[in-house]
Design a protein around this motif. Structure first.
Motif, PDB file in Angstrom:
ATOM      1  N   MET A  58      10.384 -21.387   4.630  1.00  0.00           N
ATOM      2  CA  MET A  58      10.401 -22.767   4.124  1.00  0.00           C
ATOM      3  C   MET A  58       9.045 -23.156   3.559  1.00  0.00           C
ATOM      4  O   MET A  58       8.947 -23.838   2.554  1.00  0.00           O
ATOM      5  N   THR A  59       7.966 -22.695   4.196  1.00  0.00           N
ATOM      6  CA  THR A  59       6.629 -23.021   3.712  1.00  0.00           C
ATOM      7  C   THR A  59       6.411 -22.452   2.323  1.00  0.00           C
ATOM      8  O   THR A  59       5.863 -23.116   1.436  1.00  0.00           O
ATOM      9  N   GLU A  60       6.854 -21.192   2.114  1.00  0.00           N
ATOM     10  CA  GLU A  60       6.716 -20.566   0.800  1.00  0.00           C
ATOM     11  C   GLU A  60       7.566 -21.297  -0.235  1.00  0.00           C
ATOM     12  O   GLU A  60       7.146 -21.484  -1.390  1.00  0.00           O
ATOM     13  N   HIS A  61       8.763 -21.725   0.178  1.00  0.00           N
ATOM     14  CA  HIS A  61       9.645 -22.471  -0.732  1.00  0.00           C
ATOM     15  C   HIS A  61       8.991 -23.779  -1.156  1.00  0.00           C
ATOM     16  O   HIS A  61       9.000 -24.127  -2.347  1.00  0.00           O
ATOM     17  N   LEU A  62       8.406 -24.498  -0.209  1.00  0.00           N
ATOM     18  CA  LEU A  62       7.728 -25.755  -0.532  1.00  0.00           C
ATOM     19  C   LEU A  62       6.525 -25.520  -1.434  1.00  0.00           C
ATOM     20  O   LEU A  62       6.242 -26.324  -2.330  1.00  0.00           O
ATOM     21  N   ALA A  63       5.819 -24.438  -1.206  1.00  0.00           N
ATOM     22  CA  ALA A  63       4.668 -24.118  -2.046  1.00  0.00           C
ATOM     23  C   ALA A  63       5.105 -23.894  -3.488  1.00  0.00           C
ATOM     24  O   ALA A  63       4.443 -24.342  -4.437  1.00  0.00           O
ATOM     25  N   THR A  64       6.235 -23.228  -3.666  1.00  0.00           N
ATOM     26  CA  THR A  64       6.771 -23.006  -5.013  1.00  0.00           C
ATOM     27  C   THR A  64       7.175 -24.321  -5.659  1.00  0.00           C
ATOM     28  O   THR A  64       6.889 -24.568  -6.842  1.00  0.00           O
ATOM     29  N   ILE A  65       7.825 -25.186  -4.879  1.00  0.00           N
ATOM     30  CA  ILE A  65       8.232 -26.498  -5.392  1.00  0.00           C
ATOM     31  C   ILE A  65       7.012 -27.301  -5.830  1.00  0.00           C
ATOM     32  O   ILE A  65       7.000 -27.886  -6.919  1.00  0.00           O
ATOM     33  N   ARG A  66       5.980 -27.318  -5.013  1.00  0.00           N
ATOM     34  CA  ARG A  66       4.784 -28.089  -5.348  1.00  0.00           C
ATOM     35  C   ARG A  66       4.077 -27.516  -6.582  1.00  0.00           C
ATOM     36  O   ARG A  66       3.578 -28.264  -7.431  1.00  0.00           O
ATOM     37  N   ARG A  67       4.060 -26.195  -6.692  1.00  0.00           N
ATOM     38  CA  ARG A  67       3.419 -25.571  -7.857  1.00  0.00           C
ATOM     39  C   ARG A  67       4.168 -25.941  -9.135  1.00  0.00           C
ATOM     40  O   ARG A  67       3.542 -26.299 -10.147  1.00  0.00           O
ATOM     41  N   LEU A  68       5.485 -25.874  -9.103  1.00  0.00           N
ATOM     42  CA  LEU A  68       6.271 -26.233 -10.283  1.00  0.00           C
ATOM     43  C   LEU A  68       6.164 -27.722 -10.590  1.00  0.00           C
ATOM     44  O   LEU A  68       6.049 -28.124 -11.753  1.00  0.00           O
ATOM     45  N   ALA A  69       6.204 -28.556  -9.547  1.00  0.00           N
ATOM     46  CA  ALA A  69       6.158 -30.005  -9.745  1.00  0.00           C
ATOM     47  C   ALA A  69       4.845 -30.472 -10.347  1.00  0.00           C
ATOM     48  O   ALA A  69       4.794 -31.498 -11.029  1.00  0.00           O
ATOM     49  N   ALA A  70       3.793 -29.717 -10.132  1.00  0.00           N
ATOM     50  CA  ALA A  70       2.485 -30.099 -10.666  1.00  0.00           C
ATOM     51  C   ALA A  70       2.463 -30.067 -12.190  1.00  0.00           C
ATOM     52  O   ALA A  70       1.614 -30.712 -12.815  1.00  0.00           O
ATOM     53  N   ASP A  71       3.403 -29.338 -12.799  1.00  0.00           N
ATOM     54  CA  ASP A  71       3.395 -29.171 -14.251  1.00  0.00           C
ATOM     55  C   ASP A  71       4.535 -29.896 -14.956  1.00  0.00           C
ATOM     56  O   ASP A  71       4.711 -29.723 -16.165  1.00  0.00           O
ATOM     57  N   VAL A  72       5.338 -30.662 -14.222  1.00  0.00           N
ATOM     58  CA  VAL A  72       6.428 -31.407 -14.859  1.00  0.00           C
ATOM     59  C   VAL A  72       6.343 -32.870 -14.461  1.00  0.00           C
ATOM     60  O   VAL A  72       5.628 -33.246 -13.537  1.00  0.00           O
ATOM     61  N   ASP A  73       7.086 -33.698 -15.167  1.00  0.00           N
ATOM     62  CA  ASP A  73       7.119 -35.115 -14.809  1.00  0.00           C
ATOM     63  C   ASP A  73       8.552 -35.562 -14.554  1.00  0.00           C
ATOM     64  O   ASP A  73       9.510 -34.812 -14.797  1.00  0.00           O
ATOM     65  N   THR A  74       8.688 -36.778 -14.054  1.00  0.00           N
ATOM     66  CA  THR A  74      10.019 -37.262 -13.680  1.00  0.00           C
ATOM     67  C   THR A  74      10.925 -37.452 -14.896  1.00  0.00           C
ATOM     68  O   THR A  74      12.145 -37.347 -14.772  1.00  0.00           O
ATOM     69  N   THR A  75      10.342 -37.738 -16.046  1.00  0.00           N
ATOM     70  CA  THR A  75      11.178 -37.893 -17.238  1.00  0.00           C
ATOM     71  C   THR A  75      11.849 -36.572 -17.599  1.00  0.00           C
ATOM     72  O   THR A  75      13.032 -36.537 -17.947  1.00  0.00           O
ATOM     73  N   ALA A  76      11.100 -35.473 -17.510  1.00  0.00           N
ATOM     74  CA  ALA A  76      11.683 -34.163 -17.803  1.00  0.00           C
ATOM     75  C   ALA A  76      12.734 -33.795 -16.768  1.00  0.00           C
ATOM     76  O   ALA A  76      13.761 -33.191 -17.100  1.00  0.00           O
ATOM     77  N   LEU A  77      12.485 -34.145 -15.510  1.00  0.00           N
ATOM     78  CA  LEU A  77      13.481 -33.883 -14.466  1.00  0.00           C
ATOM     79  C   LEU A  77      14.774 -34.635 -14.753  1.00  0.00           C
ATOM     80  O   LEU A  77      15.871 -34.093 -14.579  1.00  0.00           O
ATOM     81  N   CYS A  78      14.653 -35.870 -15.203  1.00  0.00           N
ATOM     82  CA  CYS A  78      15.853 -36.651 -15.529  1.00  0.00           C
ATOM     83  C   CYS A  78      16.581 -36.056 -16.735  1.00  0.00           C
ATOM     84  O   CYS A  78      17.814 -35.992 -16.759  1.00  0.00           O
ATOM     85  N   ASP A  79      15.823 -35.607 -17.737  1.00  0.00           N
ATOM     86  CA  ASP A  79      16.441 -35.007 -18.922  1.00  0.00           C
ATOM     87  C   ASP A  79      17.155 -33.707 -18.568  1.00  0.00           C
ATOM     88  O   ASP A  79      18.205 -33.395 -19.128  1.00  0.00           O
TER      89      ASP A  79
END
Length: 213
Positions: free
Chosen positions: A1-22
């Motif tokens: 789970m820790t590795e999974h969260l690390a991946t999520i945080r790494r990806l989230a650092a480069d995207v914004d909520t508008t792109a997530l909604c799109d």
């Protein structure tokens, strides 16, 4: 789970909520009435949920249970009573929480407005709640008009707050990154003098819509 969260945080650092909604039609988006009250709007972490009504005893308990990187998500039913303030933000900072989101009131803006901890709330009020009734920590809540389960991934920035299922968060963030890459290419064309009509195929797009009204 820790590795999974690390991946999520790494990806989230480069995207914004508008792109997530799109990239994700139907994504859970919290109400715009929940506004950032601090100096930093950027949030990414698993939800630590708590439900209470005009009494912040359960918020204290949830804050004590929260771990570094968690986002404290408080279902206060949108009431104006303050369910947290300066001391809560200071504890959250010390523990390394990723943010606090309160569907209710927050107070002590003299400190919170310059605080680096992301703090969102529906209301600002000087009136605090009581500490005489236990709330419900760790259960599914409603915050900002959307359902939030403990452990859901909460992401926020200047445009708003979205909630992802942790099981497919990596896929959603990857798709959002592709949206942003496409937008970057469009921006490059606009910088060289192209128009929106050029990059959006404006001549072709309205044609199939004429018969759908």
């Amino acid at each position: 789970m820790t590795e999974h969260l690390a991946t999520i945080r790494r990806l989230a650092a480069d995207v914004d909520t508008t792109a997530l909604c799109d990239a994700t039609p139907g994504i859970r988006v919290m109400s715009a009435a929940l506004r950032c009250r601090s100096a930093n709007p950027v949030v990414c972490g698993p939800a630590r949920t708590v439900r209470c009504r005009d009494d912040f005893l359960a918020v204290i308990q949830a804050l004590e249970q929260a771990a570094a990187g968690d986002v404290l998500v408080v279902d206060g039913a949108g009431r104006e009573t303050a369910l947290a303030g300066e001391l809560f933000a200071r504890v959250a900072l010390n523990k390394g929480l990723a943010g606090i989101i309160v569907d209710g009131g927050y107070r002590d803006m003299r400190f919170v407005s310059t605080c680096e901890l992301p703090v969102y709330s529906r209301h600002v009020t000087p009136r605090a709640g009581t500490t005489i009734r236990p709330g419900v920590p760790g259960e599914t809540v409603s915050c900002g008009g959307v359902v939030v389960h403990q452990g859901d991934i909460v992401i926020a920035d200047h445009d708003g707050i979205v909630v992802l299922d942790p099981a497919d968060a990596v896929a959603r963030l990857t798709a959002a990154a592709e949206v942003m890459a496409t937008e970057a290419r469009v921006a490059e064309r606009l910088a060289t003098g192209a128009t929106l009509a050029d990059v959006l195929n404006l001549d072709e797009h309205p044609a199939p819509l004429r018969f759908t009204v």
